[in-house]
Motif scaffolding. Structure first.
Motif, PDB file in Angstrom:
ATOM      1  N   PHE A 151       0.868  -1.187   0.000  1.00 31.40           N
ATOM      2  CA  PHE A 151       0.000   0.000   0.000  1.00 31.40           C
ATOM      3  C   PHE A 151       0.895   1.223   0.000  1.00 31.40           C
ATOM      4  N   VAL A 154       0.851   6.587   2.215  1.00 37.94           N
ATOM      5  CA  VAL A 154       0.800   6.547   3.674  1.00 37.94           C
ATOM      6  C   VAL A 154       1.604   7.734   4.204  1.00 37.94           C
ATOM      7  N   LYS A 172      -4.990   1.094   7.683  1.00 41.02           N
ATOM      8  CA  LYS A 172      -3.925   0.505   6.868  1.00 41.02           C
ATOM      9  C   LYS A 172      -2.884  -0.173   7.746  1.00 41.02           C
TER      10      LYS A 172
END
Length: 203
Positions: A151, A154, A172
């Motif tokens: 992912f 962030v 997350k």
């Protein structure tokens, strides 16, 4: 640290960035104003390229193609024996990305809903979640044992505003560091303002 220059990027990445600019699709989180989707940052692209380079005979998946910038970083580095399927919900972006990869038979751009399409091509050796996806235990099921999920977009904990709710509850990070089937790490970029999460499936 010097600013990134498009000329230093792989040719496919430059083509995907040009397509993004043609569609006025944000090429950075700043351009997106933190709300809308944007292209993968160069530091994220380099991490993706490094991971893709290890996918010998492997399968790579991606959600949220955009115009294919993250895809291009991976495709530029992955072995000739690897394949990549990337799913984009927006028709114009999907068409633009398909044009970028028109000459690369290893890459398939799918226009559709990743929630409905991505499992059809599993299992993955590398899965880049860049939009259009809700992380849950089913995400881990899409990986081979030893496969990795990434992912981006962030914000490092230290860079979060003092009143940010993500300091106490970050879905997350909870997904990566709370799932017993993943061994995970957060990679903080040199600007100290952006990071990504990488997890390897162990069971």
């Amino acid at each position: 640290m010097t600013a990134d220059n498009d000329n230093d990027f792989p040719a496919l990445v430059r083509e995907a960035l040009a397509a993004a600019r043609d569609l006025r699709f944000p090429t950075s989180r700043d351009e997106a104003d933190g709300r809308d989707p944007s292209c993968s940052l160069p530091d994220a692209g380099r991490v993706l390229a490094m991971l893709a380079a290890g996918c010998q005979d492997g399968r790579i998946g991606e959600t949220g193609t955009g115009t294919g910038v993250g895809t291009a970083w991976m495709a530029s580095a992955m072995p000739a024996s690897a394949t990549l399927v990337t799913v984009e919900f927006d028709d114009a972006r999907a068409q633009a990305a398909a044009k970028v990869f028109r000459a690369d038979s290893r890459v398939r751009v799918v226009h559709g809903d990743a929630q409905l399409v991505l499992a059809d091509h599993a299992p993955y050796d590398l899965l880049f979640v860049d939009g259009g996806w809700t992380a849950d235990d089913a995400t881990v099921d899409l990986l081979r044992i030893g496969g990795r999920v990434v992912f981006d977009d962030v914000t490092p904990h230290a860079a979060l505003p003092a009143d940010s709710p993500l300091r106490k509850n970050d879905p997350k990070r909870d997904f990566f560091f709370g799932n017993l089937r993943l061994v995970s790490v957060e990679v903080v970029f040199p600007d100290l303002a952006n990071s990504l999460l990488v997890g390897t499936r162990t069971a």
